[in-house]
Write a protein that holds these residues in place. Structure first.
Motif, short mmCIF file in Angstrom:
data_model
loop_
_atom_site.label_atom_id
_atom_site.label_comp_id
_atom_site.label_asym_id
_atom_site.label_seq_id
_atom_site.Cartn_x
_atom_site.Cartn_y
_atom_site.Cartn_z
N TRP A 73 0.80 -1.26 -0.23
CA TRP A 73 -0.04 -0.16 -0.02
C TRP A 73 0.85 1.43 0.04
O TRP A 73 0.48 2.23 -0.64
N ALA A 74 1.85 1.30 0.92
CA ALA A 74 2.85 2.36 1.10
C ALA A 74 3.46 2.75 -0.30
O ALA A 74 3.67 3.97 -0.64
N ASN A 75 3.62 1.69 -1.24
CA ASN A 75 4.44 2.14 -2.49
C ASN A 75 3.47 2.71 -3.48
O ASN A 75 3.90 3.40 -4.41
N ILE A 76 2.13 2.32 -3.26
CA ILE A 76 0.99 2.96 -4.12
C ILE A 76 0.98 4.53 -3.76
O ILE A 76 0.80 5.52 -4.72
N VAL A 77 1.14 5.06 -2.44
CA VAL A 77 0.68 6.26 -2.17
C VAL A 77 1.83 7.10 -1.94
O VAL A 77 1.72 8.35 -1.53
N LEU A 78 2.84 6.53 -2.03
CA LEU A 78 4.13 7.39 -1.78
C LEU A 78 4.15 8.65 -2.63
O LEU A 78 4.64 9.65 -2.14
N PRO A 79 3.92 8.59 -3.84
CA PRO A 79 4.04 9.83 -4.62
C PRO A 79 3.06 10.76 -4.36
O PRO A 79 3.15 12.08 -4.48
N ARG A 80 2.06 10.52 -3.29
CA ARG A 80 1.00 11.65 -2.83
C ARG A 80 1.50 12.07 -1.58
O ARG A 80 1.23 12.97 -1.45
N LEU A 81 2.69 11.59 -1.20
CA LEU A 81 3.07 11.98 0.30
C LEU A 81 4.34 12.75 0.01
O LEU A 81 4.65 13.68 0.64
N ILE A 82 5.17 12.40 -1.09
CA ILE A 82 6.47 13.00 -1.07
C ILE A 82 6.56 13.20 -2.62
O ILE A 82 6.65 12.04 -3.63
N SER A 83 6.66 14.44 -3.30
CA SER A 83 6.58 14.68 -4.58
C SER A 83 7.82 15.62 -5.22
O SER A 83 8.69 16.17 -3.86
N LYS A 84 7.87 16.12 -6.30
CA LYS A 84 9.15 16.93 -6.55
C LYS A 84 8.77 18.35 -6.03
O LYS A 84 9.89 19.19 -5.94
N SER A 85 7.43 18.50 -5.66
CA SER A 85 7.33 19.83 -5.10
C SER A 85 7.37 19.93 -3.70
O SER A 85 6.94 20.64 -2.94
N SER A 86 7.90 18.88 -3.01
CA SER A 86 7.89 18.68 -1.49
C SER A 86 9.32 19.28 -0.76
O SER A 86 9.80 18.82 0.26
N ASN A 87 9.99 20.31 -1.53
CA ASN A 87 11.10 20.73 -0.97
C ASN A 87 12.33 19.93 -0.96
O ASN A 87 13.06 19.64 -0.13
N VAL A 88 12.24 19.03 -1.81
CA VAL A 88 13.33 17.63 -1.79
C VAL A 88 14.45 18.01 -1.81
O VAL A 88 15.58 17.41 -1.26
N GLU A 89 14.93 19.26 -2.61
CA GLU A 89 16.36 19.88 -2.50
C GLU A 89 17.02 20.04 -1.22
O GLU A 89 18.00 20.23 -0.85
#
Length: 259
Positions: A73-89
């Motif tokens: 389940w986590a693998n499916i929802v991970l992109p909704r929790l952390i994305s490129k717009s999540s201040n990843v830098e």
């Protein structure tokens, strides 16, 4: 859990974060499946709170723990929790903490059980996704499930009218798979299952009900994780001056951003 770096030139919303969900990143973010171990990590004596206290005015610690989830389940929802717009830098670290639910016995808990090979593949998929949005493997920390105290957890199961639905030996196989994934993918690893049982010590005090972390278990995890995080945040500045150092007659001089 995600740990994000903070810089004085950034707006508050862009300060470094620390995510707790078995994922830690520029922020510190834990990303996990075990509710009391992750969701409750920000309650009194929780390991998320303990880390956040150490990172005050350096990083934000963000909790992305999901009660009862497994890696499928986590693998499916991970992109909704952390994305490129999540201040990843600005992400310092991301922790991925799964296995306690995946390793549940299929016959007893079929809705949470995930086969061992799929568990490993799911961890690799999550790591690959994080890398695809700019979170490199050196900022990812996998955490194995803790050991299971079968006698104590069996009492909890019986009280619910159920039979024992997990074995420590089986949890250990998932912990070994987690360690191997970290080696294969070049991430860091915190082998909680092994560390808590080192030299055959009694680990029951680390578990509140045989499965979920007690106050002592939270302290143990926080201390072990801090040894991995400390070097990652050692060069980060303390943000904003101590209150005694603020010029009370002209606070703008002390507190306003320099252009």
């Amino acid at each position: 859990m995600i740990v994000n770096r903070k810089t004085l030139k950034e707006k508050h919303s862009n300060w470094p974060n620390c995510l707790i969900c078995p994922v830690i990143s520029g922020n510190l973010a834990p990303y996990s499946e075990n509710e009391p171990n992750i969701h409750f990590s920000f309650q009194d004596s929780g390991w998320g709170v303990l880390l956040a206290q150490k990172l005050v005015r350096k990083c934000d610690v963000l909790n992305r723990g999901l009660s009862g989830y497994n890696t499928r389940w986590a693998n499916i929802v991970l992109p909704r929790l952390i994305s490129k717009s999540s201040n990843v830098e600005n992400t310092i670290a991301v922790t991925i903490f799964f296995g306690a639910n995946d390793s549940a016995l299929k016959d007893a808990t079929p809705n949470q059980h995930v086969p061992l090979n799929e568990y490993a593949d799911n961890l690799k998929s999550m790591i690959q996704y994080l890398k695809s949005i700019g979170i490199t493997e050196d900022r990812i920390i996998l955490i194995t499930p803790p050991p299971l105290c079968e006698s104590t957890w069996e009492k909890e199961c019986i009280a619910k009218g159920e039979k024992l639905n997990r074995f420590n030996s089986n949890t250990g196989e998932y912990a070994k798979a987690c360690v191997q994934v970290a080696r294969d993918c070049g991430t860091e690893i915190l082998d909680l299952w092994t560390l808590m049982q080192k030299t055959n010590q009694d680990f029951s005090s680390y578990l509140a009900d045989g499965l979920h972390l007690s106050a002592a278990g939270n302290n143990f995890l926080a201390a072990q994780l801090w040894s991995l995080l400390e070097k990652k945040i050692s060069t980060l500045p303390t943000l904003l001056p101590y209150w005694r150092d603020v010029d009370h007659q002209n606070p703008e001089v002390s507190l306003c951003e320099k252009s």
